[in-house]
Design an enzyme around this catalytic site. Structure first.
Site, short mmCIF file in Angstrom:
data_model
loop_
_atom_site.label_atom_id
_atom_site.label_comp_id
_atom_site.label_asym_id
_atom_site.label_seq_id
_atom_site.Cartn_x
_atom_site.Cartn_y
_atom_site.Cartn_z
N HIS A 136 53.10 26.98 46.85
CA HIS A 136 54.23 27.30 45.96
C HIS A 136 55.52 26.68 46.48
O HIS A 136 56.27 26.04 45.73
CB HIS A 136 54.41 28.81 45.83
CG HIS A 136 55.73 29.20 45.22
ND1 HIS A 136 55.94 29.22 43.86
CD2 HIS A 136 56.92 29.54 45.79
CE1 HIS A 136 57.20 29.57 43.62
NE2 HIS A 136 57.81 29.77 44.78
N HIS A 141 59.06 23.77 44.96
CA HIS A 141 60.48 23.66 45.28
C HIS A 141 60.93 22.30 45.81
O HIS A 141 62.02 21.83 45.49
CB HIS A 141 60.85 24.71 46.33
CG HIS A 141 60.98 26.11 45.80
ND1 HIS A 141 62.05 26.52 45.04
CD2 HIS A 141 60.17 27.19 45.94
CE1 HIS A 141 61.89 27.80 44.72
NE2 HIS A 141 60.76 28.22 45.26
N GLU A 182 63.70 29.33 40.18
CA GLU A 182 62.31 29.76 40.07
C GLU A 182 61.74 29.59 38.66
O GLU A 182 60.59 29.17 38.51
CB GLU A 182 62.16 31.22 40.50
CG GLU A 182 62.27 31.44 42.00
CD GLU A 182 61.07 30.92 42.79
OE1 GLU A 182 60.09 30.43 42.18
OE2 GLU A 182 61.13 31.00 44.03
N SER A 201 54.44 25.67 39.77
CA SER A 201 53.30 25.93 40.64
C SER A 201 52.28 26.87 40.00
O SER A 201 51.31 27.26 40.64
CB SER A 201 53.77 26.52 41.98
OG SER A 201 54.47 27.73 41.79
#
Length: 279
Positions: A136, A141, A182, A201
């Site tokens: 993730h 990110h 996010e 993700s």
């Protein structure tokens, strides 16, 4: 000495990760030798599945930056990614054992250091994992940290987080993180695309966030976003949409202190509370 494990929200089990390895700032070296063949295979399979889902759903800026992560057939070494990342935007990855407290988290971001969980999920958690793992954090990110404007936004968020902590306003600012870094959506060439790591993700939420008629999608506005609760255990019912990363960066240039003060007396929005007109 190590640090105490960290939990956000409610959980029926203790957090994963070896916090005895953590330094005072919660960082720890990536124990690369500890990864098994199964760990590398899990990363490879996750990467291949998500990469295949990106076209038409993910931000082109993200797709263009993804190769900068390097090898996709094994878990990357942080130092190898850092060689490319530091040259691109002055950021670097640091290992952490899992979730870390707000102040160390904000401090790392403010200093252009991105914390990456160093363990990977088990094969039986392939479809869903409660806590963020290395896949993730890296896949979701890190690619956009190669984008100079987005990288500057993340640093500004960290700086703002330190101020918000002193003002007792971390919850309001955390909602901005949730709905941008996010779970943010961006409009590119007139089409909706995902740029938030939690979406990018996730095999299921990627298509849902962009294509499903179920959630509402509204233009990002600071006060509306900071007043909106979010859910951590289901797909989002509300997404906020930006037109560019430049817009996001410029929107967060203002001093948030007066905004926090104004919002304290206003009611919050439920995660699924509808706007009269959606974007």
């Amino acid at each position: 000495m190590g640090q105490a494990p960290v939990v956000y929200g409610q959980s029926t089990r203790p957090p994963r990760g070896d916090y005895s390895r953590a330094n005072a700032d919660y960082t720890c070296p990536q124990d690369y030798a500890a990864y098994t063949a199964a760990d590398h295979d899990t990363y490879r399979r996750l990467y291949e599945r998500q990469r295949a889902l990106l076209p038409g759903l993910a931000s082109q800026a993200f797709i263009d930056a993804l190769p900068s992560l390097g090898a996709s057939d094994r878990i990357p070494r942080f130092e190898e990614v850092n060689e490319r990342l530091y040259k691109a935007t002055g950021w670097e990855l640091v290992g952490v054992p899992g979730l870390i407290p707000e102040v160390p988290f904000f401090t790392l971001l403010a200093n252009r250091k991105f914390p990456v969980t160093d363990w990977i999920r088990k094969p039986e958690e392939f479809e869903y994992i409660v806590e963020p793992d290395i896949f993730h954090d890296l896949f979701g990110h890190v690619p956009l940290l190669f984008n100079p404007v987005f990288a500057d936004y993340v640093q500004r968020y960290g700086q703002g987080g330190l101020k918000a902590q002193g003002l007792g306003s971390c919850e309001m600012l955390s909602r901005l993180y949730w709905y941008t870094i996010e779970f943010g959506l961006i409009r590119e060439a007139g089409e909706l695309r995902a740029y938030g790591a939690g979406i990018l993700s996730s095999s299921g939420e990627l298509a849902y966030s962009v294509q499903s008629p179920e959630p509402q999608r509204i233009p990002l506005a600071l006060e509306r976003t900071m007043r909106t609760k979010y859910k951590i255990d289901t797909y989002q019912q509300t997404y906020f949409v930006i037109d560019s990363f430049e817009q996001l960066f410029e929107m967060t240039a203002a001093d948030f202190a007066p905004i926090y003060e104004r919002l304290r007396g206003l009611p919050e929005f439920a995660a699924d509370e509808r706007e009269a007109v959606a974007a």
